[in-house]
Motif scaffolding. Structure first.
Motif, PDB file in Angstrom:
ATOM      1  N   GLU A  38     -46.106   5.122   9.604  1.00 57.70           N
ATOM      2  CA  GLU A  38     -44.965   5.609   8.817  1.00 57.70           C
ATOM      3  C   GLU A  38     -44.685   4.672   7.646  1.00 57.70           C
ATOM      4  O   GLU A  38     -44.415   5.120   6.523  1.00 57.70           O
ATOM      5  CB  GLU A  38     -43.732   5.714   9.718  1.00 57.70           C
ATOM      6  N   THR A  39     -44.748   3.362   7.928  1.00 58.10           N
ATOM      7  CA  THR A  39     -44.504   2.374   6.870  1.00 58.10           C
ATOM      8  C   THR A  39     -45.583   2.448   5.800  1.00 58.10           C
ATOM      9  O   THR A  39     -45.292   2.387   4.590  1.00 58.10           O
ATOM     10  CB  THR A  39     -44.471   0.957   7.472  1.00 58.10           C
ATOM     11  N   ARG A  40     -46.853   2.600   6.234  1.00 56.06           N
ATOM     12  CA  ARG A  40     -47.948   2.686   5.269  1.00 56.06           C
ATOM     13  C   ARG A  40     -47.850   3.956   4.434  1.00 56.06           C
ATOM     14  O   ARG A  40     -48.092   3.944   3.224  1.00 56.06           O
ATOM     15  CB  ARG A  40     -49.292   2.657   6.011  1.00 56.06           C
ATOM     16  N   THR A  41     -47.511   5.068   5.077  1.00 53.77           N
ATOM     17  CA  THR A  41     -47.396   6.337   4.353  1.00 53.77           C
ATOM     18  C   THR A  41     -46.293   6.257   3.295  1.00 53.77           C
ATOM     19  O   THR A  41     -46.467   6.706   2.153  1.00 53.77           O
ATOM     20  CB  THR A  41     -47.107   7.490   5.338  1.00 53.77           C
ATOM     21  N   LYS A  42     -45.176   5.676   3.679  1.00 56.69           N
ATOM     22  CA  LYS A  42     -44.073   5.508   2.731  1.00 56.69           C
ATOM     23  C   LYS A  42     -44.468   4.554   1.609  1.00 56.69           C
ATOM     24  O   LYS A  42     -44.205   4.812   0.425  1.00 56.69           O
ATOM     25  CB  LYS A  42     -42.845   4.970   3.473  1.00 56.69           C
ATOM     26  N   GLY A  43     -45.137   3.440   1.993  1.00 52.55           N
ATOM     27  CA  GLY A  43     -45.553   2.471   0.977  1.00 52.55           C
ATOM     28  C   GLY A  43     -46.626   3.034   0.067  1.00 52.55           C
ATOM     29  O   GLY A  43     -46.679   2.684  -1.123  1.00 52.55           O
ATOM     30  N   ALA A  44     -47.494   3.913   0.613  1.00 48.99           N
ATOM     31  CA  ALA A  44     -48.567   4.492  -0.191  1.00 48.99           C
ATOM     32  C   ALA A  44     -48.003   5.321  -1.344  1.00 48.99           C
ATOM     33  O   ALA A  44     -48.500   5.264  -2.478  1.00 48.99           O
ATOM     34  CB  ALA A  44     -49.472   5.349   0.685  1.00 48.99           C
ATOM     35  N   ALA A  45     -46.959   6.098  -1.070  1.00 49.43           N
ATOM     36  CA  ALA A  45     -46.350   6.931  -2.113  1.00 49.43           C
ATOM     37  C   ALA A  45     -45.798   6.060  -3.248  1.00 49.43           C
ATOM     38  O   ALA A  45     -45.975   6.373  -4.428  1.00 49.43           O
ATOM     39  CB  ALA A  45     -45.242   7.783  -1.500  1.00 49.43           C
ATOM     40  N   GLU A  46     -45.161   4.954  -2.880  1.00 50.25           N
ATOM     41  CA  GLU A  46     -44.604   4.055  -3.899  1.00 50.25           C
ATOM     42  C   GLU A  46     -45.716   3.341  -4.662  1.00 50.25           C
ATOM     43  O   GLU A  46     -45.664   3.198  -5.888  1.00 50.25           O
ATOM     44  CB  GLU A  46     -43.699   3.034  -3.205  1.00 50.25           C
ATOM     45  N   LEU A  47     -46.756   2.937  -3.919  1.00 52.14           N
ATOM     46  CA  LEU A  47     -47.857   2.214  -4.547  1.00 52.14           C
ATOM     47  C   LEU A  47     -48.645   3.116  -5.491  1.00 52.14           C
ATOM     48  O   LEU A  47     -49.144   2.655  -6.537  1.00 52.14           O
ATOM     49  CB  LEU A  47     -48.775   1.626  -3.471  1.00 52.14           C
ATOM     50  N   GLU A  48     -48.776   4.405  -5.146  1.00 51.38           N
ATOM     51  CA  GLU A  48     -49.481   5.356  -6.020  1.00 51.38           C
ATOM     52  C   GLU A  48     -48.864   5.364  -7.417  1.00 51.38           C
ATOM     53  O   GLU A  48     -49.569   5.274  -8.430  1.00 51.38           O
ATOM     54  CB  GLU A  48     -49.424   6.764  -5.423  1.00 51.38           C
ATOM     55  N   GLN A  49     -47.554   5.467  -7.463  1.00 53.83           N
ATOM     56  CA  GLN A  49     -46.862   5.538  -8.759  1.00 53.83           C
ATOM     57  C   GLN A  49     -47.027   4.245  -9.552  1.00 53.83           C
ATOM     58  O   GLN A  49     -47.327   4.255 -10.740  1.00 53.83           O
ATOM     59  CB  GLN A  49     -45.375   5.828  -8.528  1.00 53.83           C
ATOM     60  N   LYS A  50     -46.853   3.103  -8.855  1.00 50.47           N
ATOM     61  CA  LYS A  50     -46.927   1.817  -9.560  1.00 50.47           C
ATOM     62  C   LYS A  50     -48.340   1.529 -10.059  1.00 50.47           C
ATOM     63  O   LYS A  50     -48.520   1.023 -11.177  1.00 50.47           O
ATOM     64  CB  LYS A  50     -46.445   0.698  -8.643  1.00 50.47           C
ATOM     65  N   LYS A  62     -54.237   8.244  -5.898  1.00 53.01           N
ATOM     66  CA  LYS A  62     -53.788   8.919  -4.683  1.00 53.01           C
ATOM     67  C   LYS A  62     -54.264   8.069  -3.492  1.00 53.01           C
ATOM     68  O   LYS A  62     -55.422   7.644  -3.447  1.00 53.01           O
ATOM     69  CB  LYS A  62     -54.354  10.326  -4.593  1.00 53.01           C
ATOM     70  N   ILE A  63     -53.366   7.835  -2.553  1.00 51.15           N
ATOM     71  CA  ILE A  63     -53.697   7.019  -1.376  1.00 51.15           C
ATOM     72  C   ILE A  63     -53.486   7.861  -0.125  1.00 51.15           C
ATOM     73  O   ILE A  63     -52.403   8.402   0.095  1.00 51.15           O
ATOM     74  CB  ILE A  63     -52.827   5.756  -1.300  1.00 51.15           C
ATOM     75  N   GLN A  64     -54.527   8.001   0.663  1.00 55.76           N
ATOM     76  CA  GLN A  64     -54.442   8.754   1.914  1.00 55.76           C
ATOM     77  C   GLN A  64     -54.435   7.782   3.102  1.00 55.76           C
ATOM     78  O   GLN A  64     -55.227   6.835   3.148  1.00 55.76           O
ATOM     79  CB  GLN A  64     -55.641   9.700   2.062  1.00 55.76           C
ATOM     80  N   THR A 107     -55.537  -4.012  13.386  1.00 56.90           N
ATOM     81  CA  THR A 107     -54.724  -3.729  12.198  1.00 56.90           C
ATOM     82  C   THR A 107     -54.043  -2.364  12.277  1.00 56.90           C
ATOM     83  O   THR A 107     -53.446  -1.911  11.303  1.00 56.90           O
ATOM     84  CB  THR A 107     -55.594  -3.799  10.926  1.00 56.90           C
ATOM     85  N   GLY A 108     -54.157  -1.695  13.417  1.00 57.51           N
ATOM     86  CA  GLY A 108     -53.505  -0.392  13.570  1.00 57.51           C
ATOM     87  C   GLY A 108     -54.531   0.678  13.886  1.00 57.51           C
ATOM     88  O   GLY A 108     -55.666   0.398  14.299  1.00 57.51           O
ATOM     89  N   GLU A 109     -54.137   1.930  13.664  1.00 59.46           N
ATOM     90  CA  GLU A 109     -55.052   3.046  13.922  1.00 59.46           C
ATOM     91  C   GLU A 109     -55.097   3.968  12.707  1.00 59.46           C
ATOM     92  O   GLU A 109     -55.038   5.195  12.827  1.00 59.46           O
ATOM     93  CB  GLU A 109     -54.636   3.813  15.184  1.00 59.46           C
ATOM     94  N   ASP A 110     -55.201   3.335  11.531  1.00 60.97           N
ATOM     95  CA  ASP A 110     -55.220   4.083  10.267  1.00 60.97           C
ATOM     96  C   ASP A 110     -56.437   3.694   9.432  1.00 60.97           C
ATOM     97  O   ASP A 110     -56.910   2.548   9.478  1.00 60.97           O
ATOM     98  CB  ASP A 110     -53.959   3.795   9.442  1.00 60.97           C
ATOM     99  N   GLU A 111     -56.921   4.642   8.658  1.00 65.91           N
ATOM    100  CA  GLU A 111     -57.905   4.382   7.609  1.00 65.91           C
ATOM    101  C   GLU A 111     -57.233   4.689   6.285  1.00 65.91           C
ATOM    102  O   GLU A 111     -56.728   5.790   6.085  1.00 65.91           O
ATOM    103  CB  GLU A 111     -59.151   5.245   7.799  1.00 65.91           C
ATOM    104  N   VAL A 112     -57.207   3.724   5.399  1.00 68.71           N
ATOM    105  CA  VAL A 112     -56.546   3.896   4.102  1.00 68.71           C
ATOM    106  C   VAL A 112     -57.620   4.095   3.035  1.00 68.71           C
ATOM    107  O   VAL A 112     -58.504   3.257   2.858  1.00 68.71           O
ATOM    108  CB  VAL A 112     -55.672   2.668   3.761  1.00 68.71           C
ATOM    109  N   SER A 164     -63.055   9.251  -4.538  1.00 63.18           N
ATOM    110  CA  SER A 164     -62.919   8.007  -3.762  1.00 63.18           C
ATOM    111  C   SER A 164     -63.311   6.810  -4.616  1.00 63.18           C
ATOM    112  O   SER A 164     -64.390   6.787  -5.213  1.00 63.18           O
ATOM    113  CB  SER A 164     -63.810   8.082  -2.519  1.00 63.18           C
ATOM    114  N   VAL A 165     -62.429   5.838  -4.670  1.00 58.38           N
ATOM    115  CA  VAL A 165     -62.707   4.622  -5.442  1.00 58.38           C
ATOM    116  C   VAL A 165     -63.951   3.928  -4.905  1.00 58.38           C
ATOM    117  O   VAL A 165     -64.802   3.450  -5.666  1.00 58.38           O
ATOM    118  CB  VAL A 165     -61.485   3.670  -5.380  1.00 58.38           C
TER     119      VAL A 165
END
Length: 335
Positions: free
Chosen positions: A167-179, A195-197, A206-211, A225-226
């Motif tokens: 949840e924290t990463r998803t929220k941070g991703a939206a803010e980081l996309e704009q910046k 765009k960050i998925q 480090t969690g159970e996410d792939e960024v 994809s970068v």
């Protein structure tokens, strides 16, 4: 094995050296009894002689006062002989007190030697370890049940932490996309869109996410994809933009950039230089560059060069003066 140690009934207060000393004493009991009896007889003779000497000195004291000291010494000698008699008699009693003691010590010391060879230098300590191990085995089912409950609780806790992290990463991703998108536009990618998925993945430390980072560099194109499709210049600017954005939050006192302007053109290099200058207002920035557009933005210019002699290559570092800096910038501009 543990039964053997329990049956041995070893005591913590037992001193093997003291037991061996007693065993050696009893092993030589017959000879020691003979010698101590002889010593007692000789002490008794000496005591009797001292008594005669004392009587003689008492008579002589009447006519020779300076013999008082000698008379005193003979009295002390008599006391010493009496103490010697008591000590020898006590020693004999010790040798004769328990005929079975010698057999016990012999057997006990033999047992100790056997146990030390089998279980190590401290059989009593080994017994305690084996008792603990046995207790652990006997309570294995209970321990297993406790571990299962602990594992369930740990899985529940880590799952909750992983959800919170996503949840924290998803929220941070939206803010980081704009910046990041804004920062890239300032670095000459006018149509930049990041765009960050945050996707589910196998759980790790480090969690159970792939960024995954996606970049649209040109208008009308799709985000790609970068990691798979971005050019070297795009990667350089994206990394620099990320550093700029993170610097606003982390506020490091020193930032170091090693050819952050690699694979970019002259205009982009100028924009990178301007951004570096802004960063340097509130922190120390060190930048290694081959672009004069970047180097001219610095407050100080350090020239790094190398030269060769017959034996080796040597490097030189020099802080440039204002005039030397102008010359160096012209050299860099001319290649």
């Amino acid at each position: 094995q543990i039964e053997e140690l329990i049956e041995a009934d070893l005591k913590e207060e037992e001193n093997e050296d003291a037991l061996f000393e007693e065993y050696t004493l009893l092993a030589n009991a017959r000879e020691l009894l003979t010698q101590s009896s002889q010593a007692l007889e000789e002490v008794d003779v000496a005591r009797q002689c001292s008594t005669k000497i004392q009587n003689t000195l008492q008579v002589m004291e009447k006519y020779a006062l300076d013999l008082k000291e000698a008379s005193k010494m003979i009295k002390e000698a008599q006391l010493l002989f009496e103490e010697m008699q008591i000590a020898l008699q006590s020693f004999q009693a010790k040798l004769e007190s328990d005929p079975g003691r010698f057999l016990y010590l012999e057997e006990h010391l033999r047992l100790l030697d056997h146990l030390k060879k089998k279980y190590g230098q401290n059989p009593l300590k080994r017994r305690k370890e084996m008792e603990d191990e046995l207790e652990a085995i006997e309570n294995l089912d209970e321990r297993e049940e406790g571990l299962k409950k602990a594992l369930i609780a740990a899985k529940k806790d880590t799952a909750a932490e992983a959800r919170f992290l996503r949840e924290t990463r998803t929220k941070g991703a939206a803010e980081l996309e704009q910046k990041l998108s804004m920062a890239l536009k300032k670095l000459n990618i006018q149509a930049a869109k990041i765009k960050i998925q945050v996707l589910p993945a196998m759980r790790t430390k480090t969690g159970e996410d792939e960024v995954i980072f996606y970049l649209r560099a040109n208008k009308g194109e799709q985000e790609v994809s970068v990691r798979e499709s971005s050019s070297g210049g795009e990667l350089s600017r994206l990394l620099f933009a990320l550093k700029i954005v993170l610097a606003e939050k982390e506020r490091p006192k020193t930032m170091i950039f090693d050819e952050i302007d690699a694979n970019v053109g002259g205009e982009t290099a100028r924009l990178i230089g301007e951004q570096l200058k802004k960063l340097g207002i509130s922190r120390q920035v060190l930048c290694i560059t081959h672009f004069p557009q970047v180097a001219r933005q610095g407050d100080h210019h350090i020239c790094v060069s190398k030269s060769e002699n017959k034996e080796r290559t040597e490097g030189q570092i020099k802080m440039l003066s204002k005039k030397e800096r102008e010359v160096e910038l012209l050299r860099m501009l001319g290649g």
